[in-house]
Design a protein around this motif. Structure first.
Motif, short mmCIF file in Angstrom:
data_model
loop_
_atom_site.label_atom_id
_atom_site.label_comp_id
_atom_site.label_asym_id
_atom_site.label_seq_id
_atom_site.Cartn_x
_atom_site.Cartn_y
_atom_site.Cartn_z
N ALA A 202 0.82 -1.21 0.00
CA ALA A 202 0.00 0.00 0.00
C ALA A 202 0.85 1.26 0.00
O ALA A 202 0.39 2.32 -0.41
CB ALA A 202 -0.93 0.01 1.21
N MET A 203 2.08 1.14 0.47
CA MET A 203 2.94 2.31 0.62
C MET A 203 4.08 2.36 -0.40
O MET A 203 4.82 3.33 -0.41
CB MET A 203 3.55 2.34 2.03
N HIS A 204 4.22 1.35 -1.25
CA HIS A 204 5.34 1.32 -2.19
C HIS A 204 4.87 1.04 -3.61
O HIS A 204 3.85 0.37 -3.82
CB HIS A 204 6.36 0.25 -1.77
N ASP A 205 5.61 1.56 -4.54
CA ASP A 205 5.33 1.34 -5.96
C ASP A 205 5.73 -0.08 -6.34
O ASP A 205 6.84 -0.53 -6.02
CB ASP A 205 6.11 2.36 -6.79
N ARG A 276 14.36 11.38 1.09
CA ARG A 276 13.54 10.23 0.72
C ARG A 276 13.06 10.39 -0.71
O ARG A 276 12.53 11.44 -1.08
CB ARG A 276 12.35 10.09 1.66
N ALA A 277 13.25 9.32 -1.51
CA ALA A 277 12.80 9.33 -2.90
C ALA A 277 11.46 8.61 -3.00
O ALA A 277 11.14 7.75 -2.17
CB ALA A 277 13.83 8.66 -3.80
N ALA A 278 10.66 8.96 -4.01
CA ALA A 278 9.36 8.32 -4.20
C ALA A 278 8.99 8.40 -5.68
O ALA A 278 9.49 9.25 -6.43
CB ALA A 278 8.29 9.01 -3.36
N ARG A 279 8.13 7.46 -6.09
CA ARG A 279 7.56 7.53 -7.43
C ARG A 279 6.10 7.96 -7.28
O ARG A 279 5.31 7.27 -6.63
CB ARG A 279 7.63 6.18 -8.14
N LEU A 280 5.76 9.09 -7.88
CA LEU A 280 4.42 9.63 -7.75
C LEU A 280 3.46 9.05 -8.77
O LEU A 280 2.25 9.15 -8.61
CB LEU A 280 4.45 11.16 -7.88
N GLY A 281 4.01 8.42 -9.82
CA GLY A 281 3.16 7.85 -10.86
C GLY A 281 3.74 8.10 -12.23
O GLY A 281 4.36 9.14 -12.47
N GLU A 284 6.95 10.27 -13.23
CA GLU A 284 7.15 11.37 -12.29
C GLU A 284 7.66 10.84 -10.95
O GLU A 284 7.06 9.93 -10.36
CB GLU A 284 5.86 12.16 -12.09
N PHE A 285 8.75 11.41 -10.48
CA PHE A 285 9.36 11.02 -9.21
C PHE A 285 9.47 12.25 -8.32
O PHE A 285 9.22 13.38 -8.74
CB PHE A 285 10.76 10.43 -9.45
N ALA A 286 9.83 12.01 -7.06
CA ALA A 286 10.00 13.12 -6.12
C ALA A 286 11.10 12.77 -5.13
O ALA A 286 11.38 11.59 -4.89
CB ALA A 286 8.70 13.42 -5.39
N LEU A 287 11.70 13.79 -4.57
CA LEU A 287 12.72 13.59 -3.54
C LEU A 287 12.54 14.66 -2.47
O LEU A 287 12.45 15.85 -2.78
CB LEU A 287 14.12 13.65 -4.13
N ILE A 288 12.45 14.20 -1.22
CA ILE A 288 12.35 15.10 -0.08
C ILE A 288 13.76 15.31 0.48
O ILE A 288 14.47 14.34 0.74
CB ILE A 288 11.44 14.52 1.01
N GLN A 289 14.13 16.55 0.67
CA GLN A 289 15.44 16.88 1.24
C GLN A 289 15.19 17.67 2.53
O GLN A 289 14.88 18.85 2.50
CB GLN A 289 16.26 17.71 0.24
N GLY A 290 15.31 16.98 3.65
CA GLY A 290 15.00 17.60 4.93
C GLY A 290 16.24 18.09 5.66
O GLY A 290 17.37 17.71 5.35
#
Length: 640
Positions: A202-205, A276-281, A284-290
């Motif tokens: 549910a939380m991963h591509d 944290r990296a993610a695939r939005l669909g 398209e990808f995203a990366l959070i840089q905190g």
């Protein structure tokens, strides 16, 4: 790994074992408890109470003889002993006691002594010390028997046999409890395992194994909370691959999937620490840089993203040179809402994409103005739809050999008092982004169908084609809407053709044939628009119940610039013929294009050579005997 049927079978077996273990354990434990309870409550407890009552009587009798207690106190213990003997002599509950060896004789002897002593003890006269000692000595002779019986009640052969049986039952219970614990532990393990697996899915591509949009949102909120506590910033990087559809189109989905996996691995390599990296669909990808201090660190990471993505990669001996567009926005620098920060990064990404090549852009205030304009435009569009302020023009479709009009395509136009003339592409895009696709498509379809009915009333039986926007096709019940419009306008379904783009049908390969068959069941015709620009396969095309292919105008415009384009059109025509489909060439502007298309077997055409999109009244003027249709049309166009 076990298949699903085997997992279910194993789970059922564990449930049965667990239930059986519980039942047998309960029965064994109940039986052991009953045996021990009977021993304690009957024989052992009764023997102990008898000895206690006996000793109390002997003690009070001795004290009485010394005049240390009253006769009433002594008689009380005498009566208690009499009562105990009577209770032990009869009744089911004391049967276990009477089965002890020597118990019957002891009870008989006690009764005899009690009967002998009773006249002297219960008389109104005081018992002489001598008589009291005689009575006490008589009872004292039975003490060894009482004590022996008491001991036997706890460790005699009968009691030991009962205890052994109870021990065996309890041991059996332990074995079954082990089975219960084992099966229970297995069930808990399976539940946690499935739960963990489901949570992970549910939380991963599924393709790249990166966190998906849901996980990304939670991570984004957590990063914002950390930033609020630490006073640092969070950078959101939205990454969109350039020209990814071409890879799918040319090399197929297997290569496209492998391409996405490689890109995901590269982004995952940057997701260290508070990243944290993610695939939005899609692509398209995203990366959070905190935990960053400002724009400089975010810019360094954006540059790193560009560097790692642009490194050549090889798939199936093919070398690719990936390119991407990156949009960056900072929280709370750009906006105090983390969700808006993500939207800002998305806006910046589209700005970077418009610049072509590999680039990144930071969100700025001007982009926010663009967002505001889009919101205002969306509000104006909704108002225009509700107030019937949009306009439909109709572009004829001709049989290029006979010159007869065979249908018209409805094309939306909108001139806004606030924003001026808005292009059809922006109208569709705005309706999609603002969630107006349903009411927008309903208005276009209803208006076009009403116009077709008006022409039919004048006995001009012309078919009308209507374009369906992508989100209407994928996110709404298109079949029900078309059915409702046909019923409300009373248009015969064979006079309606719906056009969907090739790429739209690929958004959900599994559902596309089902949706199109639903539309076909209503009796409407279906056309695949912009054919040749998408990435559908032959097997996918064969599964779609369409009747027409529309060759994209880009191939027509380049017809004489590249010989391969003419061969491509020939291939499409041959493919359509083999599938029993008719073909319309769009964007014909030159007569030599018309001649070349006819020579290749293309009969139907549409474009400025024949007519620009015109009003319904202009089409009405053309719906006269088809022999003079083309001449009339050219006259109408020249006067526009």
């Amino acid at each position: 790994m076990l298949s699903r049927p085997w997992r279910y079978t194993l789970l059922i077996m564990m449930v049965v074992i667990s239930a059986a273990s519980v039942y047998v354990s309960f029965k064994r434990h109940a039986e052991a408890t009953r045996i021990l309870s009977e021993d304690i409550k009957t024989s052992s407890w009764a023997a102990a109470q008898l000895e206690i009552d006996y000793l109390h009587f002997q003690h009070n009798l001795a004290m009485y003889s010394e005049k240390l207690v009253s006769k009433e106190d002594m008689l009380l213990t005498f009566d208690l002993l009499w009562s105990r003997v009577n209770i032990l002599s009869i009744g089911k509950e004391t049967l276990q006691f009477r089965q002890l060896e020597g118990s019957q004789k002891l009870l008989t002897d006690l009764k005899g002594l009690l009967q002998d002593a009773e006249p002297a003890l219960v008389s109104n006269e005081q018992v002489s010390p001598e008589r009291a000692r005689q009575i006490r000595d008589g009872f004292a002779r039975l003490f060894p028997s009482i004590r022996l019986l008491h001991v036997q009640s706890y460790n005699g052969s009968e009691r030991m046999a009962g205890i052994d049986k109870a021990h065996i039952l309890e041991l059996d219970t332990q074995y079954f409890m082990l089975g219960l614990l084992g099966s229970g532990a297995f069930l808990v393990f399976m539940i946690f395992r499935e739960s963990s697996k489901n949570r992970h899915l549910a939380m991963h591509d599924a393709l790249t194994r990166l966190p998906n949009r849901v996980y990304f949102k939670r991570s984004l909120e957590a990063a914002a909370q950390d930033a609020d506590k630490s006073g640092l910033s969070v950078a959101v990087h939205i990454v969109d691959l350039n020209n990814f559809k071409e890879i799918n189109d040319v090399y197929g989905h297997a290569v496209g999937d492998a391409f996405l996996i490689k890109v995901a691995e590269r982004l995952q390599g940057l997701a260290q620490g508070k990243n944290r990296a993610a695939r939005l669909g899609g692509d398209e990808f995203a990366l959070i840089q905190g935990g960053i201090e400002g724009r400089n660190e975010a810019e360094q990471r954006a540059w790193q993203i560009c560097e790692v993505i642009t490194e050549p990669l090889m798939i199936q001996d093919i070398v690719f040179y990936p390119r991407a567009s990156v949009g960056v926005s900072l929280y709370p620098d750009d906006d105090g809402n983390i969700t808006q920060t993500q939207l800002n990064a998305d806006v910046a990404m589209y700005q970077a994409k418009s610049e072509q090549g590999m680039s990144y852009r930071f969100f700025d205030a001007q982009m926010n103005e663009d967002l505001k304009r889009r919101k205002q435009l969306a509000d104006a569009l909704e108002k225009a739809i509700n107030n019937n302020q949009l306009n439909l023009l109709y572009q004829p479709i001709f049989n290029m050999t006979s010159g007869k009009m065979v249908g018209v395509e409805a094309l939306v136009r909108w001139h806004s008092e606030e924003f001026g003339t808005i292009s059809p592409e922006e109208i569709v895009t705005t309706s999609e982004q603002a969630g107006l696709a349903n009411i927008f498509n309903h208005w276009v379809l209803t208006t076009a169908c009403k116009q077709a009915v008006a022409w039919h009333t004048m006995e001009y039986f012309v078919a009308v084609s209507v374009n369906i926007s992508p989100s209407m096709y994928t996110d709404h019940d298109l079949v029900s809407m078309v059915e409702e419009v046909l019923e409300s306008t009373q248009l015969q379904s064979q006079y309606l053709m719906l056009e969907v783009t090739e790429d739209t049908t690929m958004q959900d390969i599994e559902s596309s044939p089902h949706i199109l068959r639903g539309l076909s069941s209503l009796g409407v015709s279906l056309a695949l628009d912009d054919f040749g620009t998408g990435y559908s396969s032959l097997s996918h095309l064969k599964s779609l119940p369409v009747q027409r292919l529309k060759i994209d105008k880009s191939f027509i415009q380049d017809l004489f610039d590249s010989p391969s384009d003419l061969r491509f059109i020939t291939t499409i025509l041959q493919l359509a013929e083999s599938l029993g489909l008719n073909v319309v060439a769009e964007g014909i502007e030159l007569d030599k294009q018309r001649i070349a298309l006819i020579s290749q077997g293309c009969v139907l055409g549409q474009g400025y050579l024949f007519s620009r999109p015109v009003s319904a009244d202009s089409i009405t003027q053309l719906l006269i005997p088809q022999s003079s249709c083309v001449d009339k049309l050219q006259g109408v166009v020249s006067n526009m």
